[in-house]
Design an enzyme around this catalytic site. Structure first.
Site, PDB file in Angstrom:
ATOM      1  CG  ASP A  12      -1.986  -1.048   1.325  1.00 22.32           C
ATOM      2  OD1 ASP A  12      -1.919  -1.875   0.284  1.00 22.32           O
ATOM      3  OD2 ASP A  12      -2.814  -1.024   1.875  1.00 22.32           O
ATOM      4  CE  LYS A 110      -4.019  -4.158   1.145  1.00 20.95           C
ATOM      5  NZ  LYS A 110      -4.877  -3.128   1.793  1.00 20.95           N
ATOM      6  CB  CYS A 155      -2.419  -2.865   5.258  1.00 21.01           C
ATOM      7  SG  CYS A 155      -3.759  -2.344   4.893  1.00 21.01           S
TER       8      CYS A 155
HETATM    9  C1  VGL Z   1      -4.903   0.581   5.511  1.00 28.00           C
HETATM   10  C2  VGL Z   1      -6.263   1.684   6.911  1.00 28.00           C
HETATM   11  C3  VGL Z   1      -7.291   1.593   5.858  1.00 28.00           C
HETATM   12  C4  VGL Z   1      -3.111   0.282   5.235  1.00 28.00           C
HETATM   13  C5  VGL Z   1      -5.595   0.521   4.545  1.00 28.00           C
HETATM   14  O1  VGL Z   1      -2.602   0.276   4.271  1.00 28.00           O
HETATM   15  O2  VGL Z   1      -2.352   0.032   6.571  1.00 28.00           O
HETATM   16  N1  VGL Z   1      -5.188   1.215   6.625  1.00 28.00           N
HETATM   17  N2  VGL Z   1      -6.921   0.949   4.614  1.00 28.00           N
END
Ligand code: VGL
Ligand code: ZN
Length: 202
Positions: A12, A110, A155
């Protein structure tokens, strides 16, 4: 080079998780040069990309009277409500421009189901709906994973715990990760990962 059974999982590294983004992780962009170097040292390289439809159920804006960073009960368990982030097709959902995305063998998206969040690269937050990543890694003979990216306590942690449960040897390279750290969530994540047998490397 790392041996071919060791994969790098880049989690991410998207604009919305970097400074200036909708759900900015402090120093989120600082990890990018190190990740670009690591990408040259692994045979198997997978990126994950948080990829939500507008109005996703993890967004506080989808729940009247609930503020961002509050917690609600969802059918699959407790869910932190986030600011709108990583909406499909928006610049916030793009990978950070400094990240060497050309190096990715596979990009796993995702969080694209409206009713369920997905922190882990392996399963949605119900811990049962798979993303396909496990099958991909197995088909390439991967047995051990190095995890880097954002955010350590969400994540990255969820991906690490699922990977350990699936039987991979898991290392989280902490210098190439950054955390959101809500109410001690980073320390909780570290403890949970150590308890699961995850190696926390510096
Ligand atoms: C994430 C919160 C919401 C992350 C993704 O990548 O850690 N955190 N969506
Ligand atoms: Zn998200």
């Amino acid at each position: 080079m790392h041996p071919p059974h060791d994969a790098l999982i880049v989690i991410d590294v998207q604009n919305d998780f970097c400074p200036g983004g909708a759900l900015a992780v402090p120093e989120g962009d600082v990890v990018i040069p190190q990740i670009n170097e690591l990408l040259e040292e692994f045979h198997v390289k997978v990126f994950t990309q948080d990829w939500h439809p507008a109005g996703h159920s993890s967004f506080a804006s989808s729940h009247q009277g609930h503020d961002p960073f509050s917690v609600i009960d969802m059918p699959y368990g407790a869910q932190v409500l986030w600011p709108d982030h990583c909406v499909q097709g928006t610049p916030g959902a793009d990978f950070h421009p400094a990240l060497n995305t050309d190096a990715a063998d596979l990009i796993v998206r995702k969080g694209f189901r409206a009713d369920i969040d997905s922190y882990s690269g392996f399963f949605e937050n119900d811990h049962t709906t798979p993303t396909g990543l496990d099958d991909y890694l197995r088909s390439r003979g991967v047995t051990s994973l190095t995890l880097v990216g954002l955010a350590t306590d969400f994540c990255v942690q969820y991906t690490a715990l699922d990977a350990a449960r699936l039987g991979y040897k898991v290392t989280v390279l902490q210098s190439a990760c950054r955390a959101i750290d809500l109410d001690g969530s980073l320390e909780d994540a570290r403890t949970a990962m150590l308890d699961a047998g995850v190696i926390l490397d510096l």
